[in-house]
Design a protein around this motif. Structure first.
Motif, PDB file in Angstrom:
ATOM      1  N   GLN A   2       0.855  -1.189   0.000  1.00 50.72           N
ATOM      2  CA  GLN A   2       0.000   0.000   0.000  1.00 50.72           C
ATOM      3  C   GLN A   2       0.893   1.242   0.000  1.00 50.72           C
ATOM      4  O   GLN A   2       1.912   1.264   0.683  1.00 50.72           O
ATOM      5  N   GLN A   4       1.182   5.591   0.063  1.00 45.22           N
ATOM      6  CA  GLN A   4       0.551   6.833   0.486  1.00 45.22           C
ATOM      7  C   GLN A   4       1.483   7.981   0.116  1.00 45.22           C
ATOM      8  O   GLN A   4       2.549   8.132   0.705  1.00 45.22           O
ATOM      9  N   ALA A  23       5.292   3.446   2.175  1.00 44.50           N
ATOM     10  CA  ALA A  23       4.821   2.126   1.759  1.00 44.50           C
ATOM     11  C   ALA A  23       4.572   1.257   2.978  1.00 44.50           C
ATOM     12  O   ALA A  23       5.284   1.334   3.978  1.00 44.50           O
ATOM     13  N   SER A  24       3.562   0.413   2.890  1.00 44.47           N
ATOM     14  CA  SER A  24       3.266  -0.514   3.978  1.00 44.47           C
ATOM     15  C   SER A  24       2.762  -1.814   3.383  1.00 44.47           C
ATOM     16  O   SER A  24       2.328  -1.871   2.235  1.00 44.47           O
ATOM     17  N   GLY A  25       2.848  -2.854   4.165  1.00 44.93           N
ATOM     18  CA  GLY A  25       2.300  -4.130   3.750  1.00 44.93           C
ATOM     19  C   GLY A  25       3.340  -5.132   3.280  1.00 44.93           C
ATOM     20  O   GLY A  25       3.177  -6.310   3.465  1.00 44.93           O
ATOM     21  N   SER A 109       0.339  -1.365  -8.239  1.00 46.41           N
ATOM     22  CA  SER A 109       0.017  -0.821  -6.926  1.00 46.41           C
ATOM     23  C   SER A 109       0.092   0.694  -7.021  1.00 46.41           C
ATOM     24  O   SER A 109       1.162   1.245  -7.300  1.00 46.41           O
ATOM     25  N   GLY A 111      -0.922   4.452  -5.250  1.00 48.02           N
ATOM     26  CA  GLY A 111      -1.402   5.235  -4.127  1.00 48.02           C
ATOM     27  C   GLY A 111      -2.300   6.346  -4.627  1.00 48.02           C
ATOM     28  O   GLY A 111      -2.441   6.553  -5.828  1.00 48.02           O
TER      29      GLY A 111
END
Length: 120
Positions: A2, A4, A23-25, A109, A111
């Motif tokens: 993910q 942002q 970034a995350s995940g 992917s 954002g």
């Protein structure tokens, strides 16, 4: 993964902005990442693609934009200098798990975008 993006804003021509992409995940350092932008009424444009060790800048931004990353914060940055009115656009941080960093294809992917406005 993910993504942002943040850091957009309004600036006069010749000024600078730094965009961030958190970034995350997943371990984002394993991903090929990029920034795209889309100006009103225009198609989405590939700005820069990069990995942990390499970056490809498209001609409109070469020499003015640069990429950096902080792996401890899972964040990448787009430093934009000498901004021009034609840089006005919504900027998107994107990623893909494989492929070439110099290719605009395959990024799956995305954002949310962040608006950059450059006034003359």
């Amino acid at each position: 993964v993910q993504l942002q993006a943040s850091g957009g804003g309004s600036v006069q021509a010749g000024g600078s902005l730094r965009l961030s992409c958190a970034a995350s995940g997943r371990t984002f350092s394993n991903y090929v990442m990029a920034w795209f932008r889309q100006a009103p009424g225009k198609e989405r444009e590939f700005v820069v693609g990069f990995t942990r060790s390499a970056a490809y800048y498209t001609d409109p931004v070469k020499g003015r934009f640069s990429i950096s990353r902080d792996n401890t914060k899972n964040t990448v940055y787009l430093q934009m200098n000498s901004l021009k009115p034609e840089d006005t656009a919504v900027y998107y941080c994107v990623a893909k798990s494989s492929g070439s960093y110099y290719s605009s294809l395959g990024f799956n992917s995305w954002g949310q975008g962040t608006q950059v406005t450059v006034s003359s």
